[in-house]
Design a protein around this motif. Structure first.
Motif, PDB file in Angstrom:
ATOM      1  N   ARG A   1       0.837  -1.219  -0.069  1.00 41.94           N
ATOM      2  CA  ARG A   1       0.115  -0.017   0.059  1.00 41.94           C
ATOM      3  C   ARG A   1       0.726   1.269   0.025  1.00 41.94           C
ATOM      4  NH1 ARG A   1      -4.385   0.098   4.777  1.00 41.94           N
ATOM      5  NH2 ARG A   1      -3.339   1.855   5.316  1.00 41.94           N
ATOM      6  N   HIS A   2       2.123   1.296   0.630  1.00 43.29           N
ATOM      7  CA  HIS A   2       2.961   2.348   0.709  1.00 43.29           C
ATOM      8  C   HIS A   2       4.226   2.114   0.024  1.00 43.29           C
ATOM      9  CE1 HIS A   2       0.443   4.117   3.976  1.00 43.29           C
ATOM     10  NE2 HIS A   2       0.641   2.920   4.670  1.00 43.29           N
ATOM     11  N   ALA A   3       4.938   2.863  -0.491  1.00 43.58           N
ATOM     12  CA  ALA A   3       6.024   2.953  -1.420  1.00 43.58           C
ATOM     13  C   ALA A   3       7.229   2.124  -0.802  1.00 43.58           C
ATOM     14  CB  ALA A   3       6.365   4.284  -1.894  1.00 43.58           C
TER      15      ALA A   3
END
Length: 165
Positions: free
Chosen positions: A4-6
């Motif tokens: 979901r996050h980089a």
């Protein structure tokens, strides 16, 4: 869900993460203090239950049978089972063993007598050819009902001849 996050951080533990005291608490430290007493009581209950349910050693006690089954009825029942399952060889082996045992006892042979001795003794007692007695007692099994009936009749004839002599 993890992407979901980089940026994703993945933690892999190692033994050096624990620091100075790598041993940690023991199992005894984690259990309550009354655990030993309960375990001892459970072991005592298990031993008492095993002794209670164990077989008693003593002399055998005979009990009257609830039903008396006649030998002829048992023989007919076994014959029906053999016929239903079509095990002609097993039925023939039972017939042959019975006749060989009875006839050998009548001519004075011990139960431990081997096949050639039984064949020779029965051939002498009945005056039948040795080959015929051997084929009758130790020949190939029948393959159908008619062959089994024929074998039973011939075995009965052999048994009758031995009984007469």
């Amino acid at each position: 869900m993890l992407g979901r996050h980089a940026k994703l951080t993945w933690y892999v533990p190692s033994p050096s993460d624990l620091g100075e005291s790598a041993s940690g608490p023991s199992l005894g430290d984690l259990l309550p203090p009354w655990t030993g007493a309960v375990a001892l009581q459970l072991a005592l209950v298990a031993v008492v239950a095993a002794l209670w349910r164990a077989r008693r050693l003593g002399r055998l006690v005979t009990e009257p049978l609830p039903v008396i089954v006649r030998a002829a009825e048992t023989t007919r029942g076994r014959g029906r089972l053999y016929r239903r399952s079509r095990v002609y060889g097993h039925a023939a082996a039972a017939l042959r063993a019975g006749v060989a045992t009875r006839a050998a006892a009548r001519v004075g042979l011990p139960r431990s007598a081997d096949a050639p001795a039984v064949i020779d003794a029965l051939a002498r007692a009945t005056r039948w050819p040795v080959d015929e007695v051997a084929a009758l007692l130790y020949g190939p099994p029948p393959t159908n009902d008619a062959g089994l009936v024929n074998l039973a009749r011939r075995l009965d004839d052999l048994d009758s001849e031995v009984h007469r002599s």
